[in-house]
Design a protein around this motif. Structure first.
Motif, PDB file in Angstrom:
ATOM      1  N   UNK A  34       0.817  -1.218   0.000  1.00 33.68           N
ATOM      2  CA  UNK A  34       0.000   0.000   0.000  1.00 33.68           C
ATOM      3  C   UNK A  34       0.845   1.258   0.000  1.00 33.68           C
ATOM      4  N   UNK A  35       2.105   1.132  -0.400  1.00 26.63           N
ATOM      5  CA  UNK A  35       2.941   2.324  -0.345  1.00 26.63           C
ATOM      6  C   UNK A  35       3.282   2.809  -1.746  1.00 26.63           C
ATOM      7  N   UNK A  36       2.627   3.894  -2.102  1.00 29.07           N
ATOM      8  CA  UNK A  36       2.920   4.497  -3.401  1.00 29.07           C
ATOM      9  C   UNK A  36       4.361   5.000  -3.416  1.00 29.07           C
ATOM     10  N   UNK A  37       4.815   5.505  -2.258  1.00 25.75           N
ATOM     11  CA  UNK A  37       6.175   6.050  -2.197  1.00 25.75           C
ATOM     12  C   UNK A  37       7.216   4.955  -2.449  1.00 25.75           C
ATOM     13  N   UNK A  38       6.958   3.751  -1.942  1.00 25.90           N
ATOM     14  CA  UNK A  38       7.893   2.640  -2.196  1.00 25.90           C
ATOM     15  C   UNK A  38       7.962   2.361  -3.705  1.00 25.90           C
ATOM     16  N   UNK A  39       6.799   2.300  -4.335  1.00 25.62           N
ATOM     17  CA  UNK A  39       6.771   2.047  -5.777  1.00 25.62           C
ATOM     18  C   UNK A  39       7.508   3.159  -6.530  1.00 25.62           C
ATOM     19  N   UNK A  40       7.248   4.398  -6.157  1.00 24.41           N
ATOM     20  CA  UNK A  40       7.881   5.521  -6.852  1.00 24.41           C
ATOM     21  C   UNK A  40       9.393   5.559  -6.606  1.00 24.41           C
ATOM     22  N   UNK A  41       9.752   5.508  -5.310  1.00 26.63           N
ATOM     23  CA  UNK A  41      11.151   5.814  -4.966  1.00 26.63           C
ATOM     24  C   UNK A  41      12.096   4.625  -5.126  1.00 26.63           C
ATOM     25  N   UNK A  42      11.592   3.422  -4.879  1.00 24.25           N
ATOM     26  CA  UNK A  42      12.502   2.265  -4.904  1.00 24.25           C
ATOM     27  C   UNK A  42      12.420   1.482  -6.206  1.00 24.25           C
ATOM     28  N   UNK A  43      11.373   1.704  -6.965  1.00 18.65           N
ATOM     29  CA  UNK A  43      11.223   0.909  -8.192  1.00 18.65           C
ATOM     30  C   UNK A  43      11.308   1.799  -9.435  1.00 18.65           C
ATOM     31  N   UNK A  44      10.390   2.756  -9.552  1.00 18.59           N
ATOM     32  CA  UNK A  44      10.324   3.516 -10.810  1.00 18.59           C
ATOM     33  C   UNK A  44      11.505   4.491 -10.939  1.00 18.59           C
ATOM     34  N   UNK A  45      11.748   5.263  -9.882  1.00 23.01           N
ATOM     35  CA  UNK A  45      12.783   6.304  -9.993  1.00 23.01           C
ATOM     36  C   UNK A  45      14.165   5.728 -10.353  1.00 23.01           C
ATOM     37  N   UNK A  46      14.667   4.708  -9.599  1.00 22.46           N
ATOM     38  CA  UNK A  46      15.983   4.190  -9.999  1.00 22.46           C
ATOM     39  C   UNK A  46      15.981   3.572 -11.388  1.00 22.46           C
ATOM     40  N   UNK A  47      14.852   2.981 -11.778  1.00 20.37           N
ATOM     41  CA  UNK A  47      14.803   2.394 -13.128  1.00 20.37           C
ATOM     42  C   UNK A  47      14.946   3.485 -14.177  1.00 20.37           C
ATOM     43  N   UNK A  48      14.296   4.631 -13.940  1.00 23.38           N
ATOM     44  CA  UNK A  48      14.394   5.717 -14.921  1.00 23.38           C
ATOM     45  C   UNK A  48      15.809   6.328 -14.923  1.00 23.38           C
ATOM     46  N   UNK A  49      16.439   6.354 -13.763  1.00 25.22           N
ATOM     47  CA  UNK A  49      17.827   6.837 -13.736  1.00 25.22           C
ATOM     48  C   UNK A  49      18.716   5.902 -14.578  1.00 25.22           C
ATOM     49  N   UNK A  50      18.448   4.614 -14.451  1.00 32.41           N
ATOM     50  CA  UNK A  50      19.242   3.652 -15.240  1.00 32.41           C
ATOM     51  C   UNK A  50      18.974   3.823 -16.735  1.00 32.41           C
ATOM     52  N   UNK A  51      17.701   4.058 -17.075  1.00 39.70           N
ATOM     53  CA  UNK A  51      17.352   4.256 -18.491  1.00 39.70           C
ATOM     54  C   UNK A  51      18.111   5.481 -19.030  1.00 39.70           C
TER      55      UNK A  51
END
Ligand code: B12
Length: 367
Positions: A184-201
């Motif tokens: 139930x944590x949107x922040x976990x999804x944003x900060x630990x999954x999407x954000x680092x993936x976009x940095x890698x992209x």
């Protein structure tokens, strides 16, 4: 890097008058630099077969960037940015010699159009030319966004990144929804999954490992995800007041700002999210009509800093009862320690979670 930062710190600041002249002569200097480069018989080698337009775009970015370096006296931003520019262009085929030729052309143009009033500006270009070799070395070193995962890693972050690379929206969506259901944590999804993936992209694009099209595909998937996953959650009543969140004028990076907007909405704010590249006058008239408690601005590109400063200055000039608190954030702040203070905002936050905390603190103080 440290030595260069120290040396750069000792360079004389560019005065307001010299900056005004640099800005005023910008088009003339750009024209001369473009003409000099076009006249080179070895241009094709310097550009590594890339179209001339890419070089012209780079010259304009360069000019806008330098104007911001001078305005904010942010020589640390210069030292951190140059290796990035070298790396990105060299990895896309440009020769390292191109930068020497380009910088020499700028120096000649500065001497022609600014004469002795351009001494401090010329000093900065001398510094860049003198340290060309060091910048080439730095360009080949690892950076903060070289996020490495061990081979065979099957953590959610790695999987999400692989799905992005594969252009698979469905898998990204399923992973995101499952994560949200379990934590139930949107922040976990944003900060630990999407954000680092976009940095890698971003790093993949910069290194020439993926095409511009793949980078666009990944950002489009993330935007579809932001639009479709968020409504699965129930925001509380928006009873804290209004916040306006937007990317700066000429700023096309909107994913970070969008995350900030969603996070604030989930914390009980009425959130007006304007997206990318909001023009200055449109934003200011919205601020006057909506009278939000907070105006949050996102900036990734250094060449947009001056626009943001001018917006913040205008907002600070509003009567106290109509003046929102100003919050800034975005990737540009990695480049210089000076910028947070120099823009004159009330606060800076490094990610969407700390942005929420800061806005909450302001709200609690005002109660
Ligand atoms: C996607 C992307 C694009 C997309 C953007 C699509 C969109 N609709 O947003 C497009 C294709 C348009 C694009 C364009 C360009 N891009 Co681009 N892009 C990226 C990429 C890959 C991901 C950006 C992203 O979404 N990151 C994930 C988000 C979640 O992270 P974030 O922005 O840091 O946001 C968090 C925090 O910073 C903070 N935050 C952000 N905003 C705010 C605001 C407030 C108020 C607060 C409090 C906090 C806050 O909270 C967020 C959430 O936690 C990055 C790589 C990277 N390192 O991010 C490059 C990157 C930013 N781009 C880069 C470049 C160079 C460009 C272009 C110049 C390319 C070109 N030659 O045309 C143009 C510039 C266009 C412009 N005028 O803005 C470089 C910048 C290099 C530098 N050192 O300045 C990067 C780093 C790529 C790289 N590795 O080289 N890009």
């Amino acid at each position: 890097m440290e030595t260069l930062l120290q040396q750069a710190n000792h360079m004389a600041p560019v005065s307001t008058e010299a900056l005004a002249l640099y800005l005023c002569q910008g088009e003339n200097m750009l024209e001369q630099v473009n003409k000099t480069l076009r006249g080179r018989s070895d241009l094709s080698r310097l550009l590594g077969g890339n179209p001339e337009q890419m070089m012209f775009d780079n010259h304009r970015y360069h000019f806008d960037f330098m104007a911001n370096v001078f305005e904010f006296q942010a020589y640390d931003m210069l030292v951190r940015m140059v290796p990035w520019v070298y790396r990105a262009y060299i990895n896309h085929g440009f020769s390292a010699d191109y930068f020497v030729v380009e910088l020499e052309a700028w120096l000649t143009a500065i001497n022609n159009f600014m004469a002795e009033d351009g001494d401090t500006v010329a000093g900065v270009y001398d510094f860049l030319l003198k340290n060309h070799g060091r910048f080439v070395d730095l360009a080949s070193q690892k950076t903060w966004d070289d996020i490495e995962y061990p081979p065979g890693d099957d953590t959610e972050g790695e999987l999400f990144y692989q799905y992005l690379l594969a252009g698979d929206f469905k898998e990204c969506f399923t992973l995101g929804r499952n994560l949200l259901e379990s934590s139930s944590s949107l922040e976990h999804l944003y900060l630990d999954i999407i954000q680092p993936s976009m940095y890698r992209i971003g790093r993949d694009w910069e290194s020439g490992r993926i095409s511009v099209a793949k980078e666009h595909l990944a950002s489009a998937i993330v935007m579809r995800l932001l639009a479709t996953i968020y409504p699965l959650l129930q925001p509380p009543p928006a009873d804290k007041g209004t916040v306006v969140v937007t990317a700066a004028p000429n700023e096309f990076h909107e994913i970070g700002a969008w995350m900030v907007a969603n996070t604030l909405e989930l914390d009980g704010w009425k959130t007006l999210y304007l997206g990318a590249n909001t023009p200055r006058s449109a934003l200011l008239s919205l601020i006057r009509s909506e009278q939000p408690k907070v105006m949050a601005l996102s900036i990734a590109m250094p060449f947009n800093l001056r626009h943001v400063k001018s917006i913040i200055d205008t907002v600070r000039g509003l009567p106290p009862s109509e003046r929102p608190c100003t919050l800034i954030g975005g990737q540009v702040f990695r480049l210089s320690d000076r910028l947070q203070g120099a823009l004159g905002a009330d606060g800076y936050a490094g990610n969407c979670a700390t942005a929420k905390d800061m806005v909450k603190k302001w709200w609690e103080t005002a109660q």
